[in-house]
Design an enzyme around this catalytic site. Sequence first.
Site, PDB file in Angstrom:
ATOM      1  N   CYS A 144       0.847  -1.195   0.000  1.00 28.96           N
ATOM      2  CA  CYS A 144       0.000   0.000   0.000  1.00 28.96           C
ATOM      3  C   CYS A 144       0.888   1.252   0.000  1.00 28.96           C
ATOM      4  O   CYS A 144       1.791   1.370   0.827  1.00 28.96           O
ATOM      5  CB  CYS A 144      -0.893  -0.016   1.238  1.00 28.96           C
ATOM      6  SG  CYS A 144      -1.956   1.438   1.387  1.00 28.96           S
TER       7      CYS A 144
ATOM      8  N   CYS B 174       0.411   3.101   3.509  1.00 26.36           N
ATOM      9  CA  CYS B 174       0.885   2.619   4.817  1.00 26.36           C
ATOM     10  C   CYS B 174       1.900   1.492   4.745  1.00 26.36           C
ATOM     11  O   CYS B 174       2.385   1.033   5.782  1.00 26.36           O
ATOM     12  CB  CYS B 174      -0.307   2.172   5.656  1.00 26.36           C
ATOM     13  SG  CYS B 174      -1.021   0.619   5.096  1.00 26.36           S
TER      14      CYS B 174
ATOM     15  N   CYS C 254      -7.515  -0.880   1.749  1.00 28.15           N
ATOM     16  CA  CYS C 254      -6.482  -1.448   2.624  1.00 28.15           C
ATOM     17  C   CYS C 254      -7.020  -1.571   4.049  1.00 28.15           C
ATOM     18  O   CYS C 254      -7.562  -0.622   4.606  1.00 28.15           O
ATOM     19  CB  CYS C 254      -5.273  -0.511   2.591  1.00 28.15           C
ATOM     20  SG  CYS C 254      -4.023  -0.891   3.844  1.00 28.15           S
TER      21      CYS C 254
ATOM     22  N   CYS D 231      -4.948   1.050   6.643  1.00 23.67           N
ATOM     23  CA  CYS D 231      -5.102   2.517   6.645  1.00 23.67           C
ATOM     24  C   CYS D 231      -6.433   2.956   6.046  1.00 23.67           C
ATOM     25  O   CYS D 231      -6.744   4.145   6.051  1.00 23.67           O
ATOM     26  CB  CYS D 231      -3.937   3.183   5.910  1.00 23.67           C
ATOM     27  SG  CYS D 231      -3.975   2.965   4.117  1.00 23.67           S
TER      28      CYS D 231
ATOM     29  N   CYS E 198      -8.754  -4.850  -9.762  1.00 23.51           N
ATOM     30  CA  CYS E 198      -8.325  -3.785 -10.670  1.00 23.51           C
ATOM     31  C   CYS E 198      -7.809  -2.639  -9.805  1.00 23.51           C
ATOM     32  O   CYS E 198      -8.591  -1.932  -9.171  1.00 23.51           O
ATOM     33  CB  CYS E 198      -9.533  -3.372 -11.509  1.00 23.51           C
ATOM     34  SG  CYS E 198      -9.148  -2.132 -12.734  1.00 23.51           S
TER      35      CYS E 198
HETATM   36 ZN   LIG Z   1      -2.741   1.038   3.587  1.00 23.40          ZN
END
Ligand SMILES: [Zn+2]
Length: 184
Positions: A102, A105, A150, A153, A173
């Site tokens: 990510c 984070c 995610c 975060c 996607c």
């Molecule tokens: Zn994250």
Amino acid sequence: MERRTFLLAAAAAPLGAALAPLPLLAAQPVSMKDIEELQKNWQSFLAPGAKLPSPGEPLKLSKDEWKKRLPPEAYKVLRDEGTERAGSSALNGEKRPGVFACAGCGLPLFTSAMKYESGTGWPSFFTTIPGAFETKKDFYLIYPRTEYHCIRCGGHHGHVFDDGPPPTHQRWCNNGVALQFIPK
Ligand SMILES: [Zn+2]
């Protein structure tokens, strides 16, 4: 080596052991058992000594703190559920072994072995590292879509569709700007 044999050999190798890179990249999963192996062994795609956060350490920041931390294009996608222009991400062509984390984070989300070429212009994956995402339905385009974000975060990454390759038939996607690639 036969694909099935290789996957089993890879599973048996201790974490961090040098795996032959070519078969790992070339192996196309054919059964859900292969997918389970990919999910279970995702850490074999980490660079040696790489320290990445776990889903159990949530990252909560204010709007202003996110604005300071992220480039504007990443903020627009991760915090405002924006969508990047198709074909704009360099990660579309990323084929090296490694982990996609990510951009907000650092939580590991996908490995290179979960990526495929969907032809859409966005980095696409047929499965994810287990427990990386939460989903919700959104109706921005009138018809319902499954949004995913995610788990650490809350950053928006993309939408998951059911027209991906077998055996999962999933197409995650993902906006490239929401990802950071960590080569093995
Ligand atoms: Zn994250």
